[in-house]
Design a protein around this motif. Structure first.
Motif, PDB file in Angstrom:
ATOM      1  N   ALA A 203       0.846  -1.197   0.000  1.00 38.20           N
ATOM      2  CA  ALA A 203       0.000   0.000   0.000  1.00 38.20           C
ATOM      3  C   ALA A 203       0.880   1.245   0.000  1.00 38.20           C
ATOM      4  CB  ALA A 203      -0.905  -0.003   1.224  1.00 38.20           C
ATOM      5  N   PRO A 205      -0.012   4.856   1.124  1.00 34.38           N
ATOM      6  CA  PRO A 205      -0.937   5.865   1.645  1.00 34.38           C
ATOM      7  C   PRO A 205      -0.486   7.278   1.281  1.00 34.38           C
ATOM      8  CG  PRO A 205      -0.316   4.280   3.344  1.00 34.38           C
ATOM      9  CD  PRO A 205       0.614   4.064   2.193  1.00 34.38           C
ATOM     10  N   GLY A 330      -1.152   8.526  -3.950  1.00 36.99           N
ATOM     11  CA  GLY A 330      -1.133   7.306  -3.160  1.00 36.99           C
ATOM     12  C   GLY A 330      -2.028   6.274  -3.800  1.00 36.99           C
ATOM     13  N   SER A 334      -6.294   3.439  -0.056  1.00 36.47           N
ATOM     14  CA  SER A 334      -5.825   4.192   1.113  1.00 36.47           C
ATOM     15  C   SER A 334      -6.244   5.650   1.027  1.00 36.47           C
ATOM     16  CB  SER A 334      -4.302   4.102   1.228  1.00 36.47           C
ATOM     17  OG  SER A 334      -3.868   2.777   1.391  1.00 36.47           O
ATOM     18  N   SER A 335      -6.153   6.216  -0.174  1.00 32.83           N
ATOM     19  CA  SER A 335      -6.482   7.632  -0.358  1.00 32.83           C
ATOM     20  C   SER A 335      -7.955   7.903  -0.094  1.00 32.83           C
ATOM     21  CB  SER A 335      -6.115   8.069  -1.779  1.00 32.83           C
ATOM     22  OG  SER A 335      -4.721   7.951  -2.000  1.00 32.83           O
ATOM     23  N   ASP A 337     -10.059   6.092   1.708  1.00 35.57           N
ATOM     24  CA  ASP A 337     -10.347   5.908   3.139  1.00 35.57           C
ATOM     25  C   ASP A 337     -10.012   7.180   3.923  1.00 35.57           C
ATOM     26  OD1 ASP A 337     -11.354   3.340   3.049  1.00 35.57           O
ATOM     27  OD2 ASP A 337      -9.418   2.381   3.437  1.00 35.57           O
ATOM     28  N   ALA A 338      -8.845   7.728   3.668  1.00 36.47           N
ATOM     29  CA  ALA A 338      -8.420   8.932   4.384  1.00 36.47           C
ATOM     30  C   ALA A 338      -9.280  10.132   4.000  1.00 36.47           C
ATOM     31  CB  ALA A 338      -6.949   9.214   4.084  1.00 36.47           C
TER      32      ALA A 338
END
Length: 577
Positions: A203, A205, A330, A334-335, A337-338
């Protein structure tokens, strides 16, 4: 461990010995490769036999380019590299077309080609199929490696695998010389070469600062929109995108192969409002999409005041054509989710923005419906009457994967056939190339086990039609629908010289493509009426067997695509001599 059968004249191993070919196959199994596409010959025939004996399904083709298109499609649909095996020289170059296309489209793929002995190639001494394949491939692919010793094969396979799937996916070329393939090692020594690679696709992030910046920009937007690209489909983030759209209430516009990540007919779908988004949106979020020619490079109809948020795994993609106000670099999962976590619970959207787009969508959909209805009984059929007959069948079979190529056939099918599931539309994508049809059908069917329908223009089918035989040999659940209007764009081109030769865009409107299906034992249909087409497609899908439907269109069905009006005879008069 499998030993060689010596089918290509290489040195034969014994139970206590292995060849480079044995090591290559075992290295592929080491990274869980279970399928290989290709076309055999010197020096790789034995590789295919050994692969088959060791549990790797080998799908043999009539042309390397189509085998490569299948491998690329396999990579897109599975997130694991599709494997292409080719011979040297021109076989390698035929396959390289697909590997280069995979790189541009960000599909993970590895092309493995045998190559001739190095020394006479380097000295240009005229060896058998003597081509410097590695240096030809390097500028066109994500990574390229040459293997000269069997001891290096496992390392090369793992490096190729990592390069193909990590970061921005792409095509990788693996050049394995004939001496390396035929070399013999002690089996005990070879066993020491293998290992289990760790974290092949880690991953990546994004930075917290970039996420915060993007969230603040979107929260301030009055007229925002999401653009969903095929990168979102590849990343398998449809659940996160659904959450994002639900949380924000922001409309979305899917790119061609992003269709189905969110339903084309959903309440916030802006699939019919492309021009309005380009001219009116103040903040646009690119989710797995690039601001390339497919989006007018952010120019043309785009408002100069539009600000862009771009999610991309490659930092070099940022600011390519327009300044990106909020880049988020990223991996997409992950991107997102953030980003979702950073967004406020309430957005600042203009209350008239979404209703305006919904009203425009309703009006355009009604107008489009009337176009289909008014053409429904056209005789001979045109593209719209044929698609009107296909549309309800595809709607009743949403899990069928659609492969689509052509000129008018591509454009008209894209706007006519709604997609409701991700990764169920495969087309000619970023380069808009023709000739991916049969390969992509085969790759999609093999990779997923699902039924596939290809809607092909007659010209597009001609690039790859011989590999319909591969569909039949492997008894795949693929239905190929050919729209025959007798030409590239249409069948009414005029030879400006006045001779009997056909015009450059003219094919044969009387061609009977169904006979190709007959030759290879498929179920075939020749249809001239919409009702016949609806019945034929329904039956073909239900059969889960190879089928070919020849759809007879009028020769004047279709128009020239793109900005090429200079092909019109009247426009050519001033340059004809």
């Amino acid at each position: 461990m499998t030993t060689s059968n010596n089918t290509t004249g290489t040195a034969q191993s014994s139970p206590s010995q292995v060849t480079g070919m044995d090591i290559l196959v075992r290295a592929l199994r080491m990274v869980d490769i279970d399928t290989m596409y290709g076309l055999v010959g010197i020096p790789v025939t034995e590789v295919a036999y050994i692969a088959q004996a060791n549990g790797i399904r080998f799908v043999g083709f009539r042309h390397e380019q189509q085998a490569g298109m299948a491998a690329a499609t396999h990579g897109f649909l599975t997130q694991t590299p599709g494997i292409l095996l080719t011979v040297s020289s021109l076989g390698f170059m035929n396959g390289l077309t697909a590997t280069a296309n995979a790189t541009v489209n960000c599909y993970p793929m590895i092309q493995i080609s045998g190559s001739s002995v190095r020394e006479p190639i380097d000295l240009e001494q005229g060896t058998y199929e003597g081509l410097d394949q590695l240096n030809i491939a390097k500028p066109l692919v994500k990574a390229a490696y040459r293997v000269n010793k069997p001891e290096d094969i496992p390392t090369a396979v793992v490096r190729a695998y990592r390069a193909a799937i990590s970061g921005r996916p792409g095509g990788v070329y693996l050049d394995i010389t004939t001496p390396c393939l035929g070399a013999i090692m002690d089996a005990a020594d070879a066993n020491k070469l293998f290992y289990t690679p760790v974290d092949l696709c880690p991953a990546m992030p994004p930075s917290p600062e970039s996420v915060k910046r993007a969230a603040q920009l979107l929260a301030s937007a009055k007229k925002p929109a999401f653009i969903l690209g095929k990168g979102a489909a590849y990343a398998r983030v449809e659940d996160k995108i659904k959450e994002l759209v639900s949380k924000t209430g922001i409309p979305y516009l899917p790119m061609s192969m992003g269709k189905g990540v969110m339903p084309d007919n959903g309440p916030l779908s802006a699939v019919s409002c492309r021009s309005t988004i380009m001219s009116d949106a103040d903040v646009v979020v690119l989710v797995g999409a690039r601001l390339n020619w497919l989006l007018s490079r952010g120019r043309g109809k785009w408002s100069p005041d539009t600000k862009f948020i771009q999610f991309d795994i490659a930092a070099e993609e940022i600011d390519v054509n327009r300044p990106i106000a909020a880049p988020v670099v990223g991996d997409l999962a992950s991107s997102l989710d953030a980003f979702i976590a950073a967004l406020p619970d309430k957005m600042n959207i203009d209350p008239e923005w979404v209703p305006k787009l919904q009203a425009e969508t309703k009006a355009k959909n009604e107008k489009f419906k009337q176009r289909l209805v008014s053409n429904a009984s056209a005789q001979p059929m045109n593209h719209w009457s044929a698609l009107n007959a296909i549309k309800p069948v595809m709607a009743a079979n949403p899990d069928v994967i659609l492969v689509n190529e052509g000129a008018n056939t591509l454009d008209d099918t894209r706007v006519c056939i709604d997609m409701t599931l991700p990764r169920h539309r495969i087309d000619c994508a970023t380069w808009a190339i023709m000739g991916m049809g049969m390969g992509s059908c085969i790759g999609a069917a093999v990779a997923t086990g699902k039924s596939v329908v290809a809607i092909e223009g007659d010209s597009a089918f001609g690039f790859s039609g011989m590999d319909f035989s591969t569909i039949c040999r492997f008894n795949l659940p693929v239905t190929v629908v050919i729209f025959n209007n007798g030409g590239i764009y249409n069948g009414i081109g005029v030879n400006m010289a006045g001779t009997s030769d056909p015009a450059p865009t003219t094919l044969d409107v009387r061609a009977r493509y169904d006979k190709i299906g007959d030759a290879f034992g498929a179920k075939t249909y020749y249809v001239t009426k919409p009702a016949e087409l609806t019945q034929a497609l329904t039956e073909a899908i239900a059969s889960k067997a190879p089928a070919l439907i020849d759809v007879q269109l009028a020769a004047d069905s279709g128009k020239e695509s793109g900005h090429i009006g200079y092909l019109n005879p009247a426009a050519l008069e001033h340059i004809v001599v």
